[in-house]
Design an enzyme around this catalytic site. Sequence first.
Site: not given
Length: 427
Positions: A254, A257, A276
Amino acid sequence: MSIRTILSNCVKTLSNGKCDVRFAVRTFYTYSPEPFHPLPDRAPVWKTAEDAVTAIKSHDKVFVHGAAATPFLLLEAMKDYGMKGSLKNVSVFHIHTEGDASYTQPEYEGIFRSNSLFIGSNVRKAVNEGRADFTPIFLSEIPLLFRRNIIKLDVVMISVSPPDKHGFCTLGPSVDCTRAAVQNAKHIIGLINPRMPRTFGDTAIHMSHFDCMVETDQPLLAHEPMPLTEQEKRIGMHIAGNLVPDGATLQMGIGSIPDAVLQQLTHHRDLGIHTEMFSDKVMELVENGCVTNAHKKVYTGKMVSSFVIGSQKLYKFLDNNPFVMLLDVAYVNHTAVIRQNPKVTAINSCIEVDTTGQVVSDSIGSRMYSGVGGQIDFIRGAALGHDGLGKPIIAMPSTTAKGASKIVSSLKPGEKHSMQHCLTVSD
């Protein structure tokens, strides 16, 4: 039709036409910890949030649903009851939660003690001041804490979507380690929210497994994508243009980037998602036709994640969408599962890296910042890919917002490196 009417009809179906709503003890011989199958003649008791949390006793261990599924109404009621009911030493286990986590404020010390399995910004101060705990653990291994009774949960508080005509609710956007908590808790409190997206995968829980249910109608807390800096856009272009091939299976963390990379992938084709978590930029790639999951070996044709957090548009995208499978994080993040997919490209960020390649992602000096999470699971999974084409990538700006270098000759005292042997990309 109201939620209570749906539930009433479900109970009648379960009891062969007799609406028996007895509050059963969860220990009778037919009971299984798998919360999927209907339990005959059993239904939850409807309560207010204030009444529901009175199930919590001093010294209990409580698990709280996290991320976009954080049950705010129950947490607020728990906080108030802790003070009024003179509770003592209640341990509250969770990964990242939303909201202010006011039960971690100094006035609740001795009543509640947060134990973060991944640290969010709302408890970071309490952890670093010693009023809350942090358990360093891979996200993929958190379910084992509950399944092996290392942490014996007394109460679990979760948010769920309304039951369907068969009585099945879902965990909405967050399966992660929550399903394991539900399977092993003594008492389950469900917060039914019609704003929760109905999701597919390991998300379904039959309403007969709940001990009590509470109604609410609150929008999920949204995280809108942040504008990207020129520095971040350059990093995204470097990675998308040189390291992500067509047909790659993507995992992304998250933040700005990973978002910068995803924004540059709009001309890629046949991408797969096994991650994930994901946010809005992945949805945008789906809408552009870039994601087909056609070459994936695990859940071919479907996106796989363990939780999702983002905008209200993203939650609407999730709702009743069989293209997205939300699965138990013990499976999603298992290295042996990850490595089966083709061209696994794991894109994550970090706090600091030294010139020998040591990467720091969870602390700044001795001050805990986040946690272990699932970054290492995917970095290893990409590096060990069966096809030998995986790319474990750590990307970051070269300097902090204050101008200090994030590429250093030696790590700060107290910092612990989390990995080596990955591709490091900067501006």
